[in-house]
Design an enzyme around this catalytic site. Structure first.
Site, short mmCIF file in Angstrom:
data_model
loop_
_atom_site.label_atom_id
_atom_site.label_comp_id
_atom_site.label_asym_id
_atom_site.label_seq_id
_atom_site.Cartn_x
_atom_site.Cartn_y
_atom_site.Cartn_z
N GLU A 1 36.67 39.73 44.77
CA GLU A 1 37.35 39.83 43.47
C GLU A 1 36.41 39.40 42.35
OE1 GLU A 1 40.62 37.49 40.84
OE2 GLU A 1 41.18 37.82 42.93
N CYS B 1 44.69 45.14 42.37
CA CYS B 1 45.84 44.40 41.86
C CYS B 1 45.88 44.48 40.34
CB CYS B 1 45.74 42.94 42.30
SG CYS B 1 46.98 41.87 41.55
N THR C 1 42.04 35.15 40.43
CA THR C 1 43.51 35.09 40.44
C THR C 1 44.06 34.12 41.47
OG1 THR C 1 43.60 36.99 41.96
CG2 THR C 1 43.78 37.46 39.59
#
Length: 296
Positions: free
Chosen positions: A127, A97, A175
């Site tokens: 992540e 992303c 995020t």
């Protein structure tokens, strides 16, 4: 019974981009792999598997696989893993992303500038694991000479955090982290008197989805949160909705939902995590509508 779907429910930009990249790769001849599940949704991963996409879970597994195209999942990977994959001779398609890639750049630059990196997030989420791998290693910190970062998820960890006062800090976030909790943890650390550079790296789509879920839950008698069991952002939505609406149900697919539970509810809200395909959301919505129709 009135049924309302949150506007931002379902695939976010980064997830859609990653999944589309895999589908396009499948259309070409050759072996297609993803390094880890492309997203945290079992239905999508199973469908891709039926199309011939193989999930690779380790560097050793990839090294022994026939040459092909390896797609890096939306969560991203560490710099070391990226370089290792590149050395194996596979074609690499990076589906990380863009918002996550931005965090990689930030932590690299700020750690090189001498700041200790604090990552607000789940330490075992892919992540976050990927982000830590872009921090420049340092031997300047006696508490941990092999890494210049700290991952903080809970209030107690923020309260116990301690480094020499002259150490400058940079704070970023996973995020998909809960925005209010991020603010709270930052406030705790800020009171310790460090020179702090704070960057709210929670993506806009996550903030919008959480805000909508909060509002919808307050207006509803029952909430349905749809998401994969490993989906961090879906779990955050469930936590937010559960606080505002006691009758909140977390499901992965329609078969997980007991529609008989909704007999007495007048207002039902539906939201879904960033890795939930629209067809699953529509399927749940349609089933709820039929339940209303059949009750008359």
């Amino acid at each position: 019974m009135k049924i309302k779907i949150a506007k931002s429910a379902g695939f976010c930009f980064g997830v859609k981009r990653a999944v589309d990249l895999v589908y396009k790769s499948v259309q070409k001849n050759g072996n297609v792999y993803t390094y880890g599940p492309i997203i945290h949704n079992e239905q999508v991963v199973d469908e891709l598997n039926r199309m011939g996409v193989r999930v690779i879970n380790s560097l050793e597994e990839l090294n022994s696989a026939p040459k092909g195209t390896i797609i890096l999942r939306s969560h991203g990977v560490t710099e070391a893993i990226y370089q290792k994959i590149a050395s194996y001779g596979h074609e690499i398609l990076d589906a990380t992303c863009p918002f996550v890639k931005k965090i990689h750049k930030i932590v690299r630059e700020q750690s090189e500038a001498g700041r200790h990196i604090i990552i607000i997030g789940n330490p075992i989420h892919p992540e976050v694991e990927g982000i830590t791998g872009w921090v420049k290693k340092s031997t300047d910190h006696p508490q941990n000479p092999t890494a210049s970062f700290t991952v903080i998820q809970e209030e107690k960890e923020a309260q116990e955090f301690a480094l020499p006062k002259e150490q400058k800090l940079c704070i970023v976030s996973q995020t998909t982290f809960n925005y209010k909790k991020f603010q709270h943890l930052v406030e705790i650390i800020s009171k310790k008197g460090y020179d702090i550079f704070v960057l709210n790296t929670i993506c806009n789509a996550t903030q919008a989805r959480q805000t909508e879920a909060y509002q919808l839950a307050r207006e509803s008698d029952a909430m349905i949160v749809i998401g994969g069991k490993e989906s961090s952002n879906s779990k955050k939505l469930y936590e937010i909705c559960k606080k505002e609406c006691e009758n909140t149900y977390y499901i992965q697919k329609l078969s997980d939902l007991d529609l008989d539970l909704f007999k007495s509810f007048r207002n039902v809200g539906i939201t879904a995590g960033a890795s939930t395909p629209n067809n699953i959301i529509k399927e749940v919505h349609t089933a709820c509508q039929r339940r209303v129709f059949n009750s008359y």
